[in-house]
Design an enzyme around this catalytic site. Structure first.
Site, PDB file in Angstrom:
ATOM      1  N   HIS A 137     -11.689   2.547  -3.957  1.00  6.52           N
ATOM      2  CA  HIS A 137     -12.617   3.534  -4.551  1.00  6.52           C
ATOM      3  C   HIS A 137     -13.384   4.319  -3.494  1.00  6.52           C
ATOM      4  CE1 HIS A 137     -16.267   1.282  -3.557  1.00  6.52           C
ATOM      5  NE2 HIS A 137     -15.472   0.228  -3.657  1.00  6.52           N
ATOM      6  N   HIS A 146      -2.064  10.129   7.308  1.00  5.83           N
ATOM      7  CA  HIS A 146      -0.969   9.260   6.861  1.00  5.83           C
ATOM      8  C   HIS A 146      -1.440   7.808   6.873  1.00  5.83           C
ATOM      9  CE1 HIS A 146       3.433   7.772   7.771  1.00  5.83           C
ATOM     10  NE2 HIS A 146       2.905   7.174   6.739  1.00  5.83           N
TER      11      HIS A 146
END
Ligand code: JB2
Length: 217
Positions: A137, A146
């Site tokens: 979250h 990446h």
């Protein structure tokens, strides 16, 4: 070819995964262009030339593209050319990933099988969330970064643009990883990492700062 077909840029291993992600979400990949323009096929998709074909293919009806090149800096550079040529960047989101309905996702993003993106996370344009990576979250992934296979980011982590987290890296809550930083495979990040810094180990330690020319193309 119809205008719904996707043009893929790049013909390496990442492109293979992306082609299958696009197909799994119902898209048709119509053609590939690659730095090596020799005619061939990748998973049944024809390589039709190099990037000099971008504008002609746009005129022929391709309107959607995906830049399937794993190198963060190169992917960002190519994406800018693709957008300047008038293409819309699509996403390659695996149906086997879990994407929170409250997460925000940019364009040109690859979200691979087994990846999890939790509540109110924000995934920037051109990011890769590789196989099984977990983005908890409130994390923020910057443009063209990446998270490698199996990387695990706890809540509220911020990853700068162009940063790379290697396979299995983990990051404790609220950490900031600077732009174009590199976190080695299996590293465990417990402190902020400065931009363009290479950090390895558990706990992760900075071992070097990348020169500007190493991060610009
Ligand atoms: O300017 C370019 C260009 N430069 C390189 N334009 C276009 N259209 N294509 C370009 N390429 C192409 O990207 C190369 O010719 C090659 O076909 C492809 C890069 O392939 P490679 O197999 O080297 O890497 P990859 O990007 O497919 O995969 C990397 O990143 C993935 C995320 C690898 O590290 C993988 O292991 C990783 N999973």
């Amino acid at each position: 070819m119809n205008h719904e077909h996707v043009l893929v840029l790049g013909a390496g291993g990442h492109a293979k995964v992306v082609i299958e992600l696009l197909r799994a979400s119902g898209r048709v990949v119509g053609a590939i262009i690659d730095a090596d323009p020799r005619p061939r096929e990748l998973l049944g998709v024809p390589v039709v030339g190099g990037d000099e074909r971008l504008e002609a293919l746009r005129r022929e009806g391709f309107a959607q593209a995906f830049v399937a090149v794993g190198d963060n800096h190169l992917r960002q550079k190519i994406a800018r050319q693709v957008q300047a040529a008038g293409y819309r960047l699509v996403n390659a989101l695996s149906p086997a990933a879990v994407l929170s309905p409250s997460a925000q996702v940019g364009v040109g993003v690859a979200l691979m099988a087994g990846a999890v993106v939790n509540a109110e996370a924000r995934i920037g344009d051109l990011a890769i969330v590789n196989t099984g990576a977990r983005i908890d979250h409130d994390c923020v992934l910057g443009e063209a970064c990446h998270a490698g296979p199996g990387a695990a980011l706890a809540g509220g982590v911020e990853v700068g643009p162009l940063a790379f987290l290697g396979v299995g890296a983990c990051v404790i809550p609220q950490i900031r990883i600077g732009a174009a930083a590199i976190v080695g495979a299996g590293a465990c990040v417990t402190r902020d990492i400065l931009p363009r810094t290479v950090a390895v180990g558990a706990p992760a330690r900075a071992i070097r700062t990348l020169a500007a020319e190493e991060t610009l193309r």
